[in-house]
Design an enzyme around this catalytic site. Structure first.
Site, PDB file in Angstrom:
ATOM      1  N   GLU A  24      -8.479   6.793  12.191  1.00  0.00           N
ATOM      2  CA  GLU A  24      -7.556   6.914  11.892  1.00  0.00           C
ATOM      3  C   GLU A  24      -7.514   7.752  13.749  1.00  0.00           C
ATOM      4  O   GLU A  24      -7.058   8.738  13.618  1.00  0.00           O
ATOM      5  CB  GLU A  24      -6.896   7.630  11.224  1.00  0.00           C
TER       6      GLU A  24
ATOM      7  N   GLU B 275      -7.204  -1.115   3.353  1.00  0.00           N
ATOM      8  CA  GLU B 275      -6.502   0.101   1.897  1.00  0.00           C
ATOM      9  C   GLU B 275      -4.958  -0.422   1.353  1.00  0.00           C
ATOM     10  O   GLU B 275      -4.279   0.273   1.281  1.00  0.00           O
ATOM     11  CB  GLU B 275      -6.420   1.302   2.011  1.00  0.00           C
TER      12      GLU B 275
HETATM   13  C1  GLA Z   1      -6.188   6.957   4.625  1.00  0.00           C
HETATM   14  C2  GLA Z   1      -7.387   7.376   4.946  1.00  0.00           C
HETATM   15  C3  GLA Z   1      -7.701   6.969   2.792  1.00  0.00           C
HETATM   16  C4  GLA Z   1      -6.380   7.740   1.627  1.00  0.00           C
HETATM   17  C5  GLA Z   1      -5.423   7.507   2.393  1.00  0.00           C
HETATM   18  C6  GLA Z   1      -4.737   7.785   1.689  1.00  0.00           C
HETATM   19  O1  GLA Z   1      -5.674   6.023   5.306  1.00  0.00           O
HETATM   20  O2  GLA Z   1      -8.164   6.468   5.071  1.00  0.00           O
HETATM   21  O3  GLA Z   1      -8.853   7.384   2.606  1.00  0.00           O
HETATM   22  O4  GLA Z   1      -6.721   9.022   2.049  1.00  0.00           O
HETATM   23  O5  GLA Z   1      -5.062   7.980   3.827  1.00  0.00           O
HETATM   24  O6  GLA Z   1      -4.844   7.987   0.133  1.00  0.00           O
END
Ligand code: GLA
Length: 325
Positions: free
Chosen positions: A128, A235
């Site tokens: 990120e 994710e």
């Molecule tokens: C981001 C992070 C994850 C997690 C999510 C929300 O996407 O990369 O590790 O913390 O947020 O849980």
């Protein structure tokens, strides 16, 4: 009763099927995890804050438990994450100039690699770093302020130097949004120019049933793959609430669950078409019961049911749309 197929077997010809887990989930839902998934990601336990809270203090127990479960059950493990503006302890940045911060990151990576490189098949080296509110390419984080515009390249170069055979991923969210996607592509260009330092891009894919645009998904997969990197879906979840919906009304209506199931089916049909570039598809959780979306962006959203398995550990309607094709 209908036999429940194992997703990891259905998808064996295509890509890994993963889940984010905690040690508690592995105790409570070990059988489900073992039978359905071929890859694990530590939901929090390998992040800098929990594992390296002080310069000389490491707390390995939880990450070790997840790594041991993966090893004992022949599952892959993703390493999440090394360089991130969030869930990183303050001491990394305290009084640090560029060289100090880079050397702290190096020390952190060294220990993570020496302990987990034998188990981890892909590392989210940077998470990120891209800005998604202003026109800037990189987020105004302490990392960016202290290291500067080459923060992503520096991190990957360091990782590559420490672990030449490592499989390295740049991971981010809002990965389908054109403005943000353009910036992520810029980051991949910089990594390519510096010597093809990234092996894959991680598309987080925190999506919802209201806003998802499957044409943008195809376009994004094409654009990322055109940079010569592989793709990891890192994710995935499919919220029942639109991105601007901050209410706690019961969104788990039969209509919404049916739409979710249909969308999950269409998403995986696309993923299968792209299986040559997609290494793995990881869900952010095992069952709805433990999903982070119960408490994000508002607490008390027990009604959000973003994953394939319900609180009872049984497959939901959406599971069948993913498993049967
Ligand atoms: C981001 C992070 C994850 C997690 C999510 C929300 O996407 O990369 O590790 O913390 O947020 O849980």
């Amino acid at each position: 009763m209908k036999t429940i197929p194992a997703l990891k077997e259905r998808y064996q010809p295509y890509f890994d099927i993963g889940a984010a887990v905690t040690p508690a989930v592995l105790i409570q839902r070990g059988e489900l995890v073992r039978t359905q998934f071929s890859s694990l990601t530590a939901e929090n336990q390998m992040k800098p804050e929990p594992i390296h809270p002080q310069p000389e203090q490491w707390r390995f127990a939880d990450a070790d438990a997840i790594a041991a479960f993966a090893r004992d059950n022949g599952l892959h493990l993703r390493g999440h994450t090394l360089v991130w503006h969030a869930q990183t302890p303050r001491w990394f940045f305290d009084g640090a100039d560029r060289d100090t911060l880079l050397s702290r990151v190096r020390g952190h990576m060294q220990t993570m690699f020496s302990r987990y490189a034998k188990d981890v098949i892909a590392w989210d080296v940077v998470n990120e770093a891209v800005e998604d509110k202003t026109s800037a390419v990189l987020r105004d984080s302490l990392y960016h302020q202290i290291i500067g515009d080459d923060l992503v390249v520096q991190s990957f170069a360091m990782a590559r130097q420490l672990l030449p055979d490592g499989y390295f991923v740049y991971n981010d969210y809002n990965e389908l949004v054109p403005e943000k996607r353009t910036k992520i592509l810029t980051v991949l260009d910089a990594l390519n120019s510096a010597g093809h330092l990234a092996d894959a891009v991680g598309m987080q894919c925190h999506w919802n049933i209201r806003d998802l645009d499957l044409d943008e998904l195809r376009r994004s997969l094409d654009l990322y793959a055109a940079k010569g990197v592989h793709i990891q879906i890192t994710e995935l979840d499919l919220s029942l609430y639109g991105s601007e919906d901050k209410t706690v009304h019961d969104a788990a209506t039969p209509e919404n669950l049916a739409l979710q199931a249909e969308l999950y089916g269409r998403i995986f049909a696309i993923f299968r078409q792209y299986h040559e570039v997609i290494d793995s598809v990881t869900f952010w959780g095992v069952t709805d019961e433990e999903s982070w979306l119960k408490n994000f962006p508002v607490p008390g959203r027990g009604y959000n049911k973003p994953l394939l398995f319900g609180a009872d550990g049984q497959p939901k309607e959406c599971f069948w749309h993913v498993a049967e094709f």
